[in-house]
Scaffold this active site. Structure first.
Site, PDB file in Angstrom:
ATOM      1  NE  ARG A   1     -16.243 -23.431  15.815  1.00 51.72           N
ATOM      2  CZ  ARG A   1     -16.999 -22.658  15.054  1.00 51.72           C
ATOM      3  NH1 ARG A   1     -17.069 -22.854  13.748  1.00 51.72           N
ATOM      4  NH2 ARG A   1     -17.690 -21.675  15.596  1.00 51.72           N
TER       5      ARG A   1
ATOM      6  CE  LYS B   1     -15.312 -21.826   8.654  1.00 55.59           C
ATOM      7  NZ  LYS B   1     -14.050 -21.999   9.370  1.00 55.59           N
TER       8      LYS B   1
HETATM    9  N1  HH2 Z   1     -14.623 -21.055  12.138  1.00 52.01           N
HETATM   10  C1  HH2 Z   1     -15.511 -20.134  12.564  1.00 52.01           C
HETATM   11  C2  HH2 Z   1     -15.540 -19.747  13.900  1.00 52.01           C
HETATM   12  N2  HH2 Z   1     -14.706 -20.305  14.808  1.00 52.01           N
HETATM   13  N3  HH2 Z   1     -12.966 -21.831  15.323  1.00 52.01           N
HETATM   14  C3  HH2 Z   1     -12.075 -22.731  14.921  1.00 52.01           C
HETATM   15  N4  HH2 Z   1     -11.224 -23.305  15.804  1.00 52.01           N
HETATM   16  N5  HH2 Z   1     -11.985 -23.134  13.607  1.00 52.01           N
HETATM   17  C4  HH2 Z   1     -12.806 -22.620  12.650  1.00 52.01           C
HETATM   18  O1  HH2 Z   1     -12.656 -23.001  11.461  1.00 52.01           O
HETATM   19  C5  HH2 Z   1     -13.758 -21.634  13.035  1.00 52.01           C
HETATM   20  C6  HH2 Z   1     -13.814 -21.251  14.409  1.00 52.01           C
HETATM   21  C7  HH2 Z   1     -16.454 -19.516  11.584  1.00 52.01           C
HETATM   22  O2  HH2 Z   1     -17.614 -20.245  11.452  1.00 52.01           O
HETATM   23  P1  HH2 Z   1     -19.005 -19.982  12.222  1.00 52.01           P
HETATM   24  O3  HH2 Z   1     -18.838 -20.016  13.693  1.00 52.01           O
HETATM   25  O4  HH2 Z   1     -20.000 -20.936  11.697  1.00 52.01           O
HETATM   26  O5  HH2 Z   1     -19.465 -18.537  11.771  1.00 52.01           O
HETATM   27  P2  HH2 Z   1     -19.293 -17.105  12.418  1.00 52.01           P
HETATM   28  O6  HH2 Z   1     -17.856 -16.865  12.650  1.00 52.01           O
HETATM   29  O7  HH2 Z   1     -19.889 -16.193  11.371  1.00 52.01           O
HETATM   30  O8  HH2 Z   1     -20.034 -17.057  13.714  1.00 52.01           O
END
Ligand code: HH2
Length: 285
Positions: A265, A230
């Site tokens: 995650r 992040k």
């Molecule tokens: N962060 C993201 C998405 N889902 N779910 C949980 N429980 N906790 C988190 O911190 C979290 C999440 C954002 O990250 P990412 O999936 O890599 O990116 P994007 O939302 O752009 O798909």
């Protein structure tokens, strides 16, 4: 039993038990626009291959999302979200029937379709706020659910996030969401809480939450941390590209584990698994 031992308890998923050691959720974004891996796994074949690789590297769960929640992301419709995630779940479970799949969605219809396709965990970044039917879907499925804290909504959450005491406020909000889930029929042992790093938080808020994560163990639920690649890690380490934030991410995993988190995650499964194995070995020495 210490508060950390209580929080790092096992999570029952069907006939399987995850934990109490570190549980790794490998991130599989079936989206064109996710902040670090957008577009990589849009094709179900490529997505299943990526999932298989993460399972081989030690992921306990594959967390599949069909809509980016990155700051300023625009929501996609429910049909499109379902169209992205369901074939990927099916493809993964055909080749790896033992895999535990979680669906990253706040929509009840997507969760229902994903569960019918074989997903066994719901990861809801709105903590059941995004869709009034989500609580009953999760309660009926008797599956684990991740309730994540977010201030505002993805489109605007990073504009000017403010808190008095971020850790206290996130803790109070998560506790209220857990109470809501229980009152809607979700079994307490199926609840996982997540402070929602990067969701309506400045770099300083994220660092405070990690530094004082131990305070959230008082809530009595397992804690999930999603720091992977992040922006706040980039701001601390000076790494512009998300793919260069692997070491910074592994450091957050270890620090969060020490403070009581048990689910992680992550995009980079092997590196985080190795870092967490070292942390667990040192802790157990
Ligand atoms: N962060 C993201 C998405 N889902 N779910 C949980 N429980 N906790 C988190 O911190 C979290 C999440 C954002 O990250 P990412 O999936 O890599 O990116 P994007 O939302 O752009 O798909």
């Amino acid at each position: 039993m210490s508060r950390i031992e209580q929080t790092r308890r096992t999570l029952r998923v069907g006939s399987r038990e995850l934990g109490p050691g570190p549980v790794l959720l490998g991130i599989l974004n079936v989206t064109p626009d996710s902040f670090s891996d957008g577009g990589e796994s849009l094709d179900p074949e490529a997505a299943a291959a990526h999932a298989a690789q993460m399972l081989d590297e030690g992921a306990h769960v594959i967390d599949i999302g069909g809509e980016s929640t990155r700051p300023y992301a625009a929501p996609v419709g429910p049909e499109e979200e379902e169209r992205r995630v369901v074939p990927v779940i099916q493809r993964i479970l055909t080749s790896r029937p033992e895999a535990v799949v979680s669906v990253d969605t706040y929509r009840a219809s997507t969760a229902r379709a994903a569960l019918a396709a074989g997903a066994r965990i719901v990861n809801d970044v709105t903590a059941l706020r995004g869709d009034p039917e989500m609580a009953s879907v999760v309660a009926e499925a008797s599956c684990p659910v991740v309730l994540m804290h977010m201030q505002g909504e993805p489109k605007t959450m990073q504009e000017d996030p403010r808190y008095g005491d971020v850790v206290r406020e996130v803790g109070e909000s998560l506790y209220a969401r857990a109470e809501h889930a229980v009152s809607a029929g979700v079994a307490p042992e199926n609840i996982v809480l997540d402070p929602g790093l990067g969701f309506g938080k400045t770099t300083e808020h994220n660092l405070q939450l990690l530094s004082r994560l131990g305070e959230l163990t008082a809530l009595g639920y397992p804690l999930l941390v999603g720091a992977s690649r992040k922006g706040f890690i980039g701001r601390v380490t000076g790494t512009e590209s998300a793919g260069d934030r692997v070491a910074g991410t592994a450091a957050t995993s270890v620090l969060a584990y020490e403070r009581g988190a048990c689910l992680f995650r992550v995009h980079d499964v092997r590196e985080n698994r190795e870092a967490l194995e070292m942390a667990a070995a040192v802790e157990g020495a």
